[in-house]
Write a protein that holds these residues in place. Sequence first.
Motif, PDB file in Angstrom:
ATOM      1  N   UNK A 153      -0.171  -2.026   4.521  1.00  0.00           N
ATOM      2  CA  UNK A 153      -0.786  -0.710   4.729  1.00  0.00           C
ATOM      3  C   UNK A 153       0.239   0.391   4.466  1.00  0.00           C
ATOM      4  N   UNK A 154       1.448   0.198   4.969  1.00  0.00           N
ATOM      5  CA  UNK A 154       2.495   1.202   4.758  1.00  0.00           C
ATOM      6  C   UNK A 154       2.879   1.293   3.279  1.00  0.00           C
ATOM      7  N   UNK A 155       2.811   0.138   2.592  1.00  0.00           N
ATOM      8  CA  UNK A 155       3.186   0.140   1.178  1.00  0.00           C
ATOM      9  C   UNK A 155       2.133   0.847   0.333  1.00  0.00           C
ATOM     10  N   UNK A 156       0.877   0.771   0.763  1.00  0.00           N
ATOM     11  CA  UNK A 156      -0.195   1.420  -0.002  1.00  0.00           C
ATOM     12  C   UNK A 156      -0.243   2.910   0.313  1.00  0.00           C
TER      13      UNK A 156
ATOM     14  N   UNK B 251      -9.798   4.142  -0.719  1.00  0.00           N
ATOM     15  CA  UNK B 251      -8.924   4.158   0.449  1.00  0.00           C
ATOM     16  C   UNK B 251      -9.664   3.621   1.670  1.00  0.00           C
ATOM     17  N   UNK B 252     -10.924   4.067   1.812  1.00  0.00           N
ATOM     18  CA  UNK B 252     -11.724   3.593   2.946  1.00  0.00           C
ATOM     19  C   UNK B 252     -11.922   2.085   2.839  1.00  0.00           C
ATOM     20  N   UNK B 253     -12.195   1.614   1.631  1.00  0.00           N
ATOM     21  CA  UNK B 253     -12.418   0.186   1.428  1.00  0.00           C
ATOM     22  C   UNK B 253     -11.155  -0.614   1.775  1.00  0.00           C
ATOM     23  N   UNK B 254     -10.018  -0.137   1.294  1.00  0.00           N
ATOM     24  CA  UNK B 254      -8.745  -0.827   1.548  1.00  0.00           C
ATOM     25  C   UNK B 254      -8.486  -0.888   3.060  1.00  0.00           C
ATOM     26  N   UNK B 255      -8.690   0.242   3.734  1.00  0.00           N
ATOM     27  CA  UNK B 255      -8.473   0.270   5.185  1.00  0.00           C
ATOM     28  C   UNK B 255      -9.438  -0.680   5.877  1.00  0.00           C
TER      29      UNK B 255
ATOM     30  N   UNK C 293       3.382  -9.590  -4.641  1.00  0.00           N
ATOM     31  CA  UNK C 293       2.546  -8.499  -5.150  1.00  0.00           C
ATOM     32  C   UNK C 293       2.900  -7.198  -4.435  1.00  0.00           C
ATOM     33  N   UNK C 294       3.276  -7.319  -3.166  1.00  0.00           N
ATOM     34  CA  UNK C 294       3.695  -6.148  -2.398  1.00  0.00           C
ATOM     35  C   UNK C 294       4.937  -5.511  -2.994  1.00  0.00           C
ATOM     36  N   UNK C 295       5.898  -6.349  -3.400  1.00  0.00           N
ATOM     37  CA  UNK C 295       7.089  -5.813  -4.055  1.00  0.00           C
ATOM     38  C   UNK C 295       6.679  -5.060  -5.326  1.00  0.00           C
ATOM     39  N   UNK C 296       5.727  -5.634  -6.033  1.00  0.00           N
ATOM     40  CA  UNK C 296       5.276  -4.999  -7.272  1.00  0.00           C
ATOM     41  C   UNK C 296       4.571  -3.682  -6.970  1.00  0.00           C
ATOM     42  N   UNK C 297       3.839  -3.689  -5.869  1.00  0.00           N
ATOM     43  CA  UNK C 297       3.140  -2.471  -5.439  1.00  0.00           C
ATOM     44  C   UNK C 297       4.135  -1.341  -5.216  1.00  0.00           C
TER      45      UNK C 297
ATOM     46  N   UNK D   7      10.198  -0.017   2.944  1.00  0.00           N
ATOM     47  CA  UNK D   7       9.081  -0.941   2.740  1.00  0.00           C
ATOM     48  C   UNK D   7       9.595  -2.282   2.190  1.00  0.00           C
ATOM     49  N   UNK D   8      10.560  -2.212   1.288  1.00  0.00           N
ATOM     50  CA  UNK D   8      11.134  -3.439   0.730  1.00  0.00           C
ATOM     51  C   UNK D   8      11.780  -4.272   1.828  1.00  0.00           C
ATOM     52  N   UNK D   9      12.431  -3.569   2.735  1.00  0.00           N
ATOM     53  CA  UNK D   9      13.046  -4.261   3.880  1.00  0.00           C
ATOM     54  C   UNK D   9      11.957  -4.965   4.700  1.00  0.00           C
TER      55      UNK D   9
END
Lengths: 660, 334
Positions: free
Chosen positions: A27-30, A42-46, A119-123, A143-145
């Motif tokens: 969530x923080x990464x997005x 955004x609503x859908x993702x949440x 995928x998060x790293x890629x995000x 976020x990477x941490x």
Amino acid sequence: MGIRARRTVAPSWPPLPLLSGLLATLALAIAPHALRLPLWLIVLVAAVIAWRYLAAQEKLPMPNKWMLLTLAAAATLGILLQYHTLFGRDAGVALFTLMVTLKLLELKSARDVWLVIFLGYFLVLTHFLYSQSLFLAAYLFFITWLFTINLIAFSQPRAQLPWRTQFKLSAQLLLQAVPVMLVLFVLFPRISGPLWGLPSDAFAGQTGLSDSMAPGTISHLAQSDAVAFRVEYAGKLPSPILRYFRVLVLDRFDGRTWSAHRARPMNDTLQPRGEGTRYTVTLEPHNKPWLPVMDFADPASLPLGSQLNADFSVTQKESVQQRKRYSATSYSAFGGTLTMEADDLPRALQLPPTGNPRARELARELRRASRDDLDFANKVLAKFHNEPFVYTLQPPRLGSDSVDEFLFDTRRGFCEHYAGSFAYLMRAGGVPARIVTGYQGGEFNQLGNYLIVRQADAHAWTEIWLDHRGWVRVDPTAAVSPSRIEQGIASALPAGEALPLFLREPSPWLKQLQFSWDTLNNRWNQWVLGYDQERQVSLFARLGFGIISWQDLGVYLLIGVGSIIGLLALFTLRGRAEFTGKVERAYAAFCTRLARVGIVRGVAEGPLDFATRAKTLRPDLAPRIEAITRLYVALRYGAEAKLEWVRNFMQMVARFKTKR
Amino acid sequence: MLTLNFQRLFPLLSKLISSHRDSGTIELNRKRIYILPTRRGLVFAVFLLAMLLGSINYALSLGFVLTFLLAGLGLVGMLHTYRNLAGVKMSAGGAAPVFAGEMAEFYLCFDAPGARPAIGLRWQKQPPQWIDLLEPGQQCAPLLIPATQRGWLVPSRFTVFTNFPLGLFRAWSYADFGMRCLVYPKPLTNPLLPLGENADQSGALATQQEGAEDFSGLREYRLGDAPRHVAWKASSKNEVLLTKQFATPGAATLWFDWQILREPDTETRLSLLAGMVLEAERLQQAYGLRLPGKEYAPGVGVAHQEACLTALALFGKADTEHAAAKNISFPRES
């Protein structure tokens, strides 16, 4: 101390604490994309993230395969409808964000989890397509941490280490990775230009001057505090009235909008007059091919790949899509044979056949009353100066006969109104005239010793052709509001006018803070973001490597990374006996503290003998010495030891004070 | 999750390693630890490559920074994975005999120089077992291996490995302490041969009444004594464990005879005999065992049961009872 067989993947997998961590991190990464993505997405993702969380608590069922497929297809369709494509930067990022999020509803095995983390790293990378500011960089490093903590947490098949240990370990790993990153960053061979075609929206949303000017275009730009470019001067900073940065020359007028003809290269031989000003511009990307230069640039000083045009503007072949750094030398005037080519003259006199009758009439009248072209120009300027013209950021809207309306009715305008109507009057009076757009003034940052030119400094002025003198700059805005030219836009606007926040004069310390921040940003831009092939080559040339090839870089890169990993290996694998090491170090600290008050342990003195001696010398410390020594002996020579004992021992030593 | 099959990649080297037998305590070090990326690590590398291409194409300086930072993370992770095994000392405890079909517990003892979480033990294709070495000093844990056949279970080589902390690399080492575990035949009860309080003298069993069992005293615990014979209450007052001893005078003596069983299959016969031994022992009835070429005089008690079951376990196998006795040892409580 039993060993359990590998955890089987149960429906309640992953365990709630681990899952919560992963969901929060994602969530923080997005989050930074939230302003760019459509609201429904955004609503859908949440909602998906919340759903996954509630499903883990067994408050909601997990979606089955068909629901998931339907959801993915519907959302993809939504993106297609929103962006009219699935490719390109914006649609691509939206689709990627959607797919990463939907993957959360399908975490079946450890493999799915680490895929989500990768995928998060890629995000994280996708954010850099929009901004590479210092703030965002710091946030995304955080976020990477967090993602790395997740990776560590999911690499422990059995009991979890305490969270604090995992946080520390993640930070330790990343910090140890920094030297490798630095070596790779400096040495990895950069290439110029993209590997494949970039989507058309790759550089959308960059502000800057456009290739035409109509009433309102520049005053709109002036609302932006975005930095257009920064200039470092080799010598003295030129005074504000000399700081005209030329971008485009517009000589075609259709009754409302001024636009440019295709520029032709400068063919005349130029002889610079007076002393040159040497400077380096760091241009923010604006997705257009032109390079602002101070009036008037010496073609010999211009960077490779750029061209000085006959109108003294400078262009290059490709659009400026990355921050660009270039040097130039400018002279206040050039001597020599400046000629007008055959088709230049009619162009510089061209006007639409009809429209603006009152302005045409005024021009004829004033021209008749003037001795020559120059006198005519001065009469028009005097009119601007003496009559109640107002310089404002919020000019009223103008109709079809924009010049007439401005000159006779509204009389409120920004630089483009004054430049546009002046050029119109000149042409109508038979004097060749054209519009120049660019930037004027700028703010000097004493801290960093460079000039900041913002979009707010965008300006339009005019040039008229005088026989025997060539093109002469006339800035009608100066006639209305001299302070705009001398002190900048903030001082030029009427007192009652609401200024954009950044244009208001801040308190001195705030100004100082702004300058420090801009200096930091400038260094960041120059050395981190602006580190390209050119900088890489020049850096190594300056270090004495000569012109370095990518093969050389490759070799240095391997040597560099190899030696860093070697050093890290030495560092991490040395002192393998961590438990004993800790105990020994603590005991040594204990001995040092006693030595400081004169109780020095002999070379061959055993800990027990030493303790006995110390106790007699310092009876007040006897119980503590006794306790520490006992625990030390137990830890070093006993058959059994517990981690807790080690901790206790270290604490006891830390609290051991020899002061009376 | 070991995807790169070392044995397949380096058959000769693998053979050399497997033929090596360790003795005493081994320390996992440079000479013993192998390290390769896991499948996860390879996927990570592919991701990094994609990120690098993206950064080049869009000239994202911070993209380079992120990609190179993660590449550094991977390399540093490799060092930490290696370190998670390095310096760990390992030794073998023993394995108590089990019955076929049970899990044999081979005790292994570790001494880690520092906190070494998520160490895996794997034997052949069995799912790995995990141990976290977080405390200083020795820690022991059993390696569970299914005992499928009677006789000696010799696991020979097993793997100790770790993916910690990032799972991008796997460090592993092989160890072979020559451990073995005696596996008794899987006990079967024969419905035709009921053994009860009033076991009648049916054909298969020659029963001889010798009187009821009798508690005769306590002796010091010996390795191999059945836990249910341990005199827990008495032991708690003493420094040492005590085992109850029973005299078997007067009770009916049972003879379990190989020849009398009608089942043609050797294994079934042995299983039936093992079942009888257990049942007789449960009832504390004296029993004797007759195998071709071997006879065990009637008796009761742990040592007798052990001797009988060992004989059944090793029936027809090359190994001798004598060798077995030396190897059966129970590890100290860890």
